[in-house]
Design a protein around this motif. Structure first.
Motif, PDB file in Angstrom:
ATOM      1  N   GLY A   1      -7.937 -41.490 -48.181  1.00 32.17           N
ATOM      2  CA  GLY A   1      -8.504 -40.826 -49.352  1.00 32.17           C
ATOM      3  C   GLY A   1      -9.975 -40.498 -49.197  1.00 32.17           C
ATOM      4  N   TYR A   2     -10.639 -41.117 -48.218  1.00 31.91           N
ATOM      5  CA  TYR A   2     -12.035 -40.781 -47.923  1.00 31.91           C
ATOM      6  C   TYR A   2     -12.065 -39.605 -46.951  1.00 31.91           C
ATOM      7  CZ  TYR A   2     -13.217 -45.400 -49.833  1.00 31.91           C
ATOM      8  OH  TYR A   2     -13.357 -46.498 -50.641  1.00 31.91           O
ATOM      9  N   GLN A   3     -12.852 -38.602 -47.266  1.00 29.89           N
ATOM     10  CA  GLN A   3     -12.907 -37.399 -46.436  1.00 29.89           C
ATOM     11  C   GLN A   3     -13.336 -37.717 -45.007  1.00 29.89           C
ATOM     12  OE1 GLN A   3     -15.382 -34.353 -48.126  1.00 29.89           O
ATOM     13  NE2 GLN A   3     -14.973 -32.872 -46.503  1.00 29.89           N
ATOM     14  N   GLU A   4     -14.181 -38.739 -44.852  1.00 23.97           N
ATOM     15  CA  GLU A   4     -14.697 -39.079 -43.530  1.00 23.97           C
ATOM     16  C   GLU A   4     -13.600 -39.535 -42.566  1.00 23.97           C
ATOM     17  OE1 GLU A   4     -17.990 -39.059 -42.287  1.00 23.97           O
ATOM     18  OE2 GLU A   4     -18.243 -37.763 -44.019  1.00 23.97           O
ATOM     19  N   SER A   5     -12.481 -40.028 -43.082  1.00 25.77           N
ATOM     20  CA  SER A   5     -11.471 -40.641 -42.212  1.00 25.77           C
ATOM     21  C   SER A   5     -10.933 -39.684 -41.166  1.00 25.77           C
ATOM     22  CB  SER A   5     -10.324 -41.198 -43.059  1.00 25.77           C
ATOM     23  OG  SER A   5     -10.751 -42.295 -43.822  1.00 25.77           O
ATOM     24  N   LEU A   6     -10.647 -38.445 -41.554  1.00 25.73           N
ATOM     25  CA  LEU A   6     -10.029 -37.486 -40.641  1.00 25.73           C
ATOM     26  C   LEU A   6     -10.957 -36.322 -40.300  1.00 25.73           C
ATOM     27  CD1 LEU A   6      -6.421 -37.344 -42.152  1.00 25.73           C
ATOM     28  CD2 LEU A   6      -7.073 -38.370 -39.974  1.00 25.73           C
ATOM     29  N   LYS A   7     -12.219 -36.440 -40.679  1.00 23.63           N
ATOM     30  CA  LYS A   7     -13.141 -35.302 -40.548  1.00 23.63           C
ATOM     31  C   LYS A   7     -13.229 -34.794 -39.114  1.00 23.63           C
ATOM     32  CE  LYS A   7     -17.550 -36.157 -40.997  1.00 23.63           C
ATOM     33  NZ  LYS A   7     -18.224 -35.707 -39.757  1.00 23.63           N
ATOM     34  N   ASP A   8     -13.287 -35.704 -38.147  1.00 26.42           N
ATOM     35  CA  ASP A   8     -13.475 -35.300 -36.751  1.00 26.42           C
ATOM     36  C   ASP A   8     -12.208 -35.442 -35.910  1.00 26.42           C
ATOM     37  OD1 ASP A   8     -16.234 -34.743 -37.153  1.00 26.42           O
ATOM     38  OD2 ASP A   8     -16.656 -36.894 -37.069  1.00 26.42           O
ATOM     39  N   ILE A   9     -11.082 -35.729 -36.547  1.00 27.01           N
ATOM     40  CA  ILE A   9      -9.825 -35.915 -35.815  1.00 27.01           C
ATOM     41  C   ILE A   9      -9.110 -34.575 -35.681  1.00 27.01           C
ATOM     42  CG2 ILE A   9      -7.563 -37.042 -35.816  1.00 27.01           C
ATOM     43  CD1 ILE A   9      -9.850 -38.941 -35.264  1.00 27.01           C
ATOM     44  N   LYS A  10      -8.753 -34.225 -34.458  1.00 24.25           N
ATOM     45  CA  LYS A  10      -8.026 -32.986 -34.197  1.00 24.25           C
ATOM     46  C   LYS A  10      -6.536 -33.251 -34.014  1.00 24.25           C
ATOM     47  CE  LYS A  10     -12.037 -30.970 -31.803  1.00 24.25           C
ATOM     48  NZ  LYS A  10     -12.883 -32.174 -31.822  1.00 24.25           N
ATOM     49  N   VAL A  11      -6.221 -34.374 -33.350  1.00 25.66           N
ATOM     50  CA  VAL A  11      -4.825 -34.760 -33.116  1.00 25.66           C
ATOM     51  C   VAL A  11      -4.655 -36.190 -33.612  1.00 25.66           C
ATOM     52  CG1 VAL A  11      -3.054 -35.220 -31.384  1.00 25.66           C
ATOM     53  CG2 VAL A  11      -4.544 -33.216 -31.144  1.00 25.66           C
ATOM     54  N   LEU A  12      -3.668 -36.394 -34.490  1.00 25.56           N
ATOM     55  CA  LEU A  12      -3.410 -37.725 -35.034  1.00 25.56           C
ATOM     56  C   LEU A  12      -2.016 -38.165 -34.629  1.00 25.56           C
ATOM     57  CD1 LEU A  12      -4.432 -40.039 -36.883  1.00 25.56           C
ATOM     58  CD2 LEU A  12      -3.207 -38.908 -38.759  1.00 25.56           C
ATOM     59  N   ILE A  13      -1.930 -39.348 -34.005  1.00 26.48           N
ATOM     60  CA  ILE A  13      -0.655 -39.907 -33.565  1.00 26.48           C
ATOM     61  C   ILE A  13      -0.164 -40.879 -34.634  1.00 26.48           C
ATOM     62  CG2 ILE A  13       0.507 -41.210 -31.739  1.00 26.48           C
ATOM     63  CD1 ILE A  13      -1.981 -40.321 -29.950  1.00 26.48           C
ATOM     64  N   VAL A  14       1.085 -40.713 -35.035  1.00 29.36           N
ATOM     65  CA  VAL A  14       1.665 -41.530 -36.105  1.00 29.36           C
ATOM     66  C   VAL A  14       2.998 -42.088 -35.638  1.00 29.36           C
ATOM     67  CG1 VAL A  14       2.521 -41.542 -38.487  1.00 29.36           C
ATOM     68  CG2 VAL A  14       0.542 -40.121 -37.889  1.00 29.36           C
ATOM     69  N   SER A  15       3.214 -43.379 -35.915  1.00 29.77           N
ATOM     70  CA  SER A  15       4.516 -43.978 -35.678  1.00 29.77           C
ATOM     71  C   SER A  15       4.791 -45.001 -36.765  1.00 29.77           C
ATOM     72  CB  SER A  15       4.566 -44.673 -34.312  1.00 29.77           C
ATOM     73  OG  SER A  15       5.848 -45.244 -34.088  1.00 29.77           O
ATOM     74  N   TYR A  16       6.031 -45.009 -37.238  1.00 29.28           N
ATOM     75  CA  TYR A  16       6.454 -46.016 -38.215  1.00 29.28           C
ATOM     76  C   TYR A  16       7.382 -47.049 -37.583  1.00 29.28           C
ATOM     77  CZ  TYR A  16       4.387 -43.012 -41.794  1.00 29.28           C
ATOM     78  OH  TYR A  16       3.514 -42.268 -42.556  1.00 29.28           O
ATOM     79  N   SER A  17       7.258 -47.197 -36.265  1.00 25.27           N
ATOM     80  CA  SER A  17       8.078 -48.183 -35.558  1.00 25.27           C
ATOM     81  C   SER A  17       7.589 -49.603 -35.806  1.00 25.27           C
ATOM     82  CB  SER A  17       8.049 -47.887 -34.057  1.00 25.27           C
ATOM     83  OG  SER A  17       6.713 -47.918 -33.581  1.00 25.27           O
ATOM     84  N   ASN A  18       6.279 -49.772 -36.059  1.00 24.49           N
ATOM     85  CA  ASN A  18       5.726 -51.122 -36.238  1.00 24.49           C
ATOM     86  C   ASN A  18       4.905 -51.253 -37.514  1.00 24.49           C
ATOM     87  OD1 ASN A  18       3.687 -49.463 -35.324  1.00 24.49           O
ATOM     88  ND2 ASN A  18       2.815 -50.957 -33.924  1.00 24.49           N
ATOM     89  N   MET A  19       4.937 -50.259 -38.367  1.00 15.15           N
ATOM     90  CA  MET A  19       4.265 -50.320 -39.667  1.00 15.15           C
ATOM     91  C   MET A  19       4.963 -49.330 -40.591  1.00 15.15           C
ATOM     92  SD  MET A  19       0.758 -48.109 -39.212  1.00 15.15           S
ATOM     93  CE  MET A  19       0.844 -46.326 -38.920  1.00 15.15           C
ATOM     94  N   LYS A  20       4.604 -49.413 -41.870  1.00 16.13           N
ATOM     95  CA  LYS A  20       5.163 -48.480 -42.847  1.00 16.13           C
ATOM     96  C   LYS A  20       4.040 -47.972 -43.734  1.00 16.13           C
ATOM     97  CE  LYS A  20       9.268 -49.246 -41.248  1.00 16.13           C
ATOM     98  NZ  LYS A  20       8.728 -49.807 -39.996  1.00 16.13           N
TER      99      LYS A  20
END
Length: 718
Positions: free
Chosen positions: A436-455
């Motif tokens: 929810g904070y704009q800073e979190s993804l401000k400089d991220i171009k590619v984000l890797i996501v997996s729900y294999s070990n978290m939800k």
């Protein structure tokens, strides 16, 4: 003669800086006079592992203040020397039955009569009345509530069962009997310490205001990477949003970072890489919220090892922390009494000795450099735009194993990170709790996501990811979605949602089919790549990460960019150069750092025309070109804290303080060769240095002499 100001300003004895700190349960001793800005005094009743508890809390605080330290306070929030509480002295009731208990009925202990506690309201009240009030009454305005920890294997005590009934409004269920019960159990553990930290921190600030004091509260905590790896539950990232919390200490050190990891089918220690990821997860936890963070390193560790082992791993963690240029506050060490006054092994012998002077000198050069370490806008080498999503629920799935689904050594996390980091990509971590904070993804171009070990913690996580992807972000989703936690009772299958897996909700929100196969899909201005393998599959066996790495390369190509791989990470912050060359990488090439540089990992502080760094090694260097620009006297490196620094047209002087029984090693830049040098101790007696030399090529002077906590005055006549 005109006095010329220097960049290294004269500092008063009683300073108010809070850039560097250390924690100690001891009163001031000359052997541990570390000379950081802050002495964090531990425990109103000391540390549970202390054998000598003769000094009272207020006396310990006073002893450090009298030596010019800013005194803060730290205590455990999940354990501590609270025997007056546990044994009934405080309220007449024995509270030992409030410890965390395993399935076989055994209490999890931190020390004698010191259990890891299930924090019920009575304990919270005890912390407020017996700890917080006493500390603030002593005039302390910075409080550190250390390690809110609930072991995942705990959850069987009567105290926990009471909290379960109160929280869920139905009877306790043993966590080992189903994934659902494990999930519920760990969510409660998370809640109990979230509630505890919230209440105690609010009370500290309220009580401080009554005394006319502005109280700050910090959380010293292991990283989310480590707690998940070690199967411990803690509120972690969520605490950054609490109104009573002002920041964190990132408790990362050899003991956490040497935890063996799988990569390319091999299980072994990878201390530098692990430390880099640990510090990164702490940055991602705090940076978007604007909270202050201290980075911790430890020149030794809890386990009994050799001094050579400690030194090697200390260099690795130290280099890793410096590769985060936005952080410049440090806890330079915990427990100096352990480091300086206890013997440890000499490699390949049966001998135990106190810290060797060559190591204490090197260590003190390193920690005194932290007093000068600037924040920097420079970026570490490599592509800085790749992130891996993580969240508190990583801690919920670690123990016990259900339905034969295993995640050995937390490999679903390392499968997303090590294949990139080992190729010179400074992969970042992104906390879903901070999306929810704009800073979190401000400089991220590619984000890797997996729900294999978290939800995902809420549907809001997917709302934020949708917005980011549609605005041009590239999301790489990797996972089979076959682990037994996919179908626990949670928001994605409750209150009108009927998704069997949380990823189905994400894909639907992105306008895609709910059950996607491998492929690439356009979403707004961005793109989604699907890779139907659990990340652990990329590292548990040899040469299995090719498809994953190629997917990341393709993702970057869709942005019109090309990834390049190397075997190293490097960064310059001010005059300091930090280099880490990794083994198991794309090559075995050496890294050549061009000089003139001073090697700060070498206690002799040599000036080098070139520093060679081999795979598996790190380097910490001082770039002399920076001092040549100003052509003014400058202390480049010292194994003591320098103060009262003054120079005139033909003289340069300063005072050095550091623990007794240690050797100072200094290298100083001077515009010209000195005519004379005089060293005097606190009694105004002239002392003879152990070594001194002028290097005409670098225009630096080297000095070596015995340290003193009372101070050694150094005078150069130019």
């Amino acid at each position: 003669m005109t006095l010329i100001a220097t960049a290294q300003e004269k500092k008063p004895e009683n300073n108010t800086k809070e850039k560097t700190a250390f924690q100690t349960s001891s009163k001031w001793l000359p052997q541990i006079d570390v000379r950081a800005d802050v002495a964090i005094v531990y425990g109103v009743n000391g540390n549970p592992s202390d054998h000598d508890k003769n000094s009272g809390f207020e006396e310990r605080v006073r002893s450090w203040r009298e030596r010019g330290y800013n005194a803060h306070f730290m205590t455990g929030i999940a354990w501590g020397s609270y025997q007056d509480y546990f044994l009934g002295k405080w309220d007449g009731e024995n509270h030992l039955d409030e410890g965390q208990v395993e399935v076989d009925g055994d209490t999890i202990w931190h020390g004698h009569n010191v259990p890891y506690i299930v924090p019920q309201k009575s304990f919270v009240n005890y912390m407020k009345e017996q700890v917080i009030e006493r500390v603030i009454d002593a005039g302390i305005t910075s409080i550190y509530l250390e390690e809110p920890e609930f072991w995942a294997r705990g959850g069987y005590s009567s105290a926990f069962k009471e909290e379960w009934k109160d929280f869920y409004d139905f009877e306790w269920r043993p966590q080992h009997t189903s994934p659902e019960n494990t999930w519920l159990s760990n969510k409660l553990k998370y809640h109990l310490y979230y509630r505890t930290i919230d209440e105690v921190s609010r009370y500290a600030k309220k009580y401080g205001r009554k005394k006319g004091l502005d109280v700050k509260v910090y959380i010293p905590t292991h990283s989310l990477v480590n707690y998940s790896s070690w199967a411990i539950v803690s509120p972690e990232a969520s605490l950054a949003s609490l109104p009573g919390i002002d920041g964190y200490i990132a408790q990362v050190w050899t003991g956490t970072s040497r935890e063996p990891t799988f990569y390319n089918g091999v299980l072994k220690e990878r201390t530098f890489e692990n430390a880099f990821l640990e510090y990164g997860s702490m940055v991602s936890m705090t940076a978007p919220t604007g909270r202050k963070i201290f980075f911790l390193t430890d020149p030794i560790e809890d386990r009994r090892k050799s001094w050579d082992d400690y030194k090697r791993n200390y260099q690795a963690t130290f280099a890793a922390q410096l590769l985060y240029p936005q952080v410049n506050n440090y806890e330079v060490m915990p427990w100096p009494e352990r480091i300086y006054t206890k013997p440890y092994s000499v490699a390949f012998t049966d001998k135990k000795v106190l810290i060797p002077q060559v190591y204490s000198t090197q260590m003190q050069v390193m920690i005194n450099a932290l007093n000068e370490m600037p924040a920097s806008e420079n970026l570490v080498s490599g592509e800085n735009g790749i992130g891996v999503l993580m969240g508190n629920s990583l801690m919920f799935q670690r123990f016990p194993t259900h339905d034969s689904y295993d995640d050995p050594q937390f490999s679903n996390f390392y499968g997303q990170t090590l294949p990139l980091l080992k190729r010179g990509i400074p992969v970042q971590t992104v906390h879903m709790e901070n999306l929810g904070y704009q800073e979190s993804l401000k400089d991220i171009k590619v984000l890797i996501v997996s729900y294999s070990n978290m939800k995902p913690s809420s549907e809001e996580v997917h709302e934020n990811l949708k917005k980011w992807v549609k605005n041009g972000g590239i999301l790489v989703f990797t996972g089979r979605d076959e682990d037994p936690y996919q179908e626990v009772m949670e928001w994605w299958n409750q209150n009108g949602n009927k998704f069997q897996k949380p990823s189905e909700n994400l894909f639907k929100m992105l306008g895609l089919a709910e059950d996607l196969n491998d492929g690439s899909y356009k979403v707004g201005e961005g793109r989604v790549f699907i890779l139907r393998k659990d990340p652990k599959e990329f590292i548990l066996k040899e040469n299995q990460d090719k498809e994953f790495v190629e997917t990341i390369e393709t993702a970057f190509e869709s942005l019109g960019k090309k990834l390049s791989f190397t075997n190293h990470l490097s960064l310059q912050r001010g005059p300091y150069k930090i280099i880490a060359v990794m083994d198991e990488s794309v090559s075995d090439e050496l890294y050549f750092a061009q000089g003139p540089v001073v090697d700060l990992f070498d206690p002799r502080l040599p000036v080098l025309s070139q520093k060679t760094v081999a795979p598996g090694e790190e380097a910490f260097l001082y770039d002399l070109e920076e001092v040549y620009k100003n052509n003014q006297p400058k202390i480049i490196a010292t194994a003591a804290r320098a103060s009262n620094i003054t120079w005139q047209e033909n003289s340069f002087s300063f005072q050095c303080k550091s623990p007794e029984n240690t050797m100072n090693s200094l290298r100083i830049f001077l515009p010209k060769a000195p005519k004379s040098i005089v060293l005097k101790n606190s009694e105004e007696e002239t002392i003879t240095p152990k070594g001194s030399s002028w290097d005409a090529n670098s225009r630096t002077y080297y000095l070596n002499f015995e340290n003193s906590p009372e101070g050694i005055q150094v005078f150069f006549q130019l």
